[in-house]
Design an enzyme around this catalytic site. Structure first.
Site, PDB file in Angstrom:
ATOM      1  N   LEU A 134       0.844  -1.203   0.000  1.00 58.02           N
ATOM      2  CA  LEU A 134       0.000   0.000   0.000  1.00 58.02           C
ATOM      3  C   LEU A 134       0.871   1.241   0.000  1.00 58.02           C
ATOM      4  O   LEU A 134       1.723   1.424   0.869  1.00 58.02           O
ATOM      5  CB  LEU A 134      -0.935  -0.003   1.218  1.00 58.02           C
ATOM      6  N   HIS A 238       7.586   1.561  11.527  1.00 56.69           N
ATOM      7  CA  HIS A 238       8.097   2.841  11.038  1.00 56.69           C
ATOM      8  C   HIS A 238       7.093   3.935  11.402  1.00 56.69           C
ATOM      9  O   HIS A 238       5.881   3.699  11.374  1.00 56.69           O
ATOM     10  CB  HIS A 238       8.266   2.746   9.515  1.00 56.69           C
TER      11      HIS A 238
END
Length: 343
Positions: A134, A238
């Site tokens: 994505l 992240h």
């Protein structure tokens, strides 16, 4: 958002994918900035979109297929995002993860009990379906387009449920430092490969996990022996992936101590039929077009004709009504069936 829709990728999307891949900043295995690999992905996706398969027999492995979807502005033709859906992983090439567990040892002589975390290389997730790849263009990260991209994958799965496994996973990118390296890789796997993170990640994107099977020690790794900087990022997404992690959790995914072997990011898992957007999706006849109703994700068509967009849906006798703009994006009219789930 009314002009955006999700559609199947085609061979003309190679440059779009390449431009987005260059913006990822590394550590994005499913979208490497290499045209040859991206072209192969599109060819594999085209094959999947055009292949009519029978549901597997009990005990039979689900074929490994890849579907690439694109976020398109229907008014301008611009492509502003992408996502991918894998029917099954680990059948042809091993799909490795680290599994984090705790060993407990007791010394009666010292009168002490020790709890030690270990990382074990496993192939537990073999055969799972996967949602991944994505990416939303930085200029569009507002207004709910990320939600459209992410949840369209679940409606695609619901629309083609027989092609997918009973378990599903999503890998979140781990912590990447300012230089594009991975503290986890440097402290763990990198010690066995003589490659920096960027080279290993790029190699994996093109060639798969087999080199891990060839070189990675199979014995457990004791977390206490890993450098502090590497320990701190184990299972940490992240910063750009924290919102994605929340969306996955809202869908029913959970972190069950499976880790990406490259950057240590969390691998989220769920039972496919318990994913919220799949469980709550309904198929209804389209009976009318009007502007009322509740915000919803609406999909129509199958395989290469699949479309998905945000719209408004309300129940009417015999089916549902959706707003005309959404119907136009999906290419549907009264008498067609649509799949929908509340936003």
């Amino acid at each position: 958002m009314s002009s955006f829709r999700i559609r199947a990728a085609n061979e003309g999307d190679l440059q779009h994918l390449y431009e987005m891949a260059k913006l990822t900043g590394g550590g994005f295995t499913n979208l490497p900035p290499e045209k040859k690999t991206l072209k192969a992905k599109l060819e594999r996706s085209r094959t999947a979109f055009t292949r009519d398969v029978k549901p597997p027999l009990p005990g039979e492995a689900i074929p490994e297929e890849l579907f690439v979807l694109m976020l398109e502005n229907a008014d301008t033709g611009e492509v502003r995002g992408t996502c991918q859906v894998f029917t099954s992983v680990g059948q042809r090439v091993p799909f490795y993860s680290y599994y984090r567990s705790t060993e407990t040892k007791r010394s009666e002589l010292l009168d002490r009990t020790f709890h030690t975390e270990v990382l074990t290389l496993v192939n537990d997730l073999k055969g799972s379906s996967e949602v991944g790849g994505l990416f939303l263009h930085p200029g569009e990260r507002a207004g709910g387009l990320g939600l459209l991209l992410a949840r369209s994958r679940y409606l695609f799965i619901a629309r083609h449920r027989e092609r997918f496994s009973d378990r599903i996973l999503a890998e979140l990118r781990g912590v990447i430092d300012e230089g594009g390296g991975s503290p986890f890789w440097d402290g763990v796997a990198g010690r066995f490969f003589g490659m920096n993170f960027q080279d290993a990640d790029a190699f994996n994107a093109v060639h798969g996990y087999q080199f891990i099977a060839d070189l990675m020690p199979k014995h457990p790794i004791y977390v206490a022996l890993i450098p502090e900087g590497s320990r701190q990022v184990i299972g940490v997404p992240h910063p750009s992936g924290r919102a994605a992690m929340r969306m996955l959790e809202n869908e029913g995914f959970a972190f069950e101590n499976y880790l990406d072997i490259f950057d240590g990011g969390p691998t989220m898992t769920a039972r496919t039929d318990q994913v919220k957007s799949i469980r709550e999706a309904r198929v209804s006849p389209l009976c009318a077009l009007d502007g009322g109703g509740e915000p919803a994700l609406v999909a129509a068509g199958e395989l290469s004709n699949f479309r998905c967009a945000m719209g408004h849906v309300r129940d009417v006798p015999g089916g549902v009504a959706i707003d005309p703009a959404c119907a136009d994006l999906l290419g549907v009219a009264p008498g067609d069936d649509v799949m929908h789930v509340g936003r």
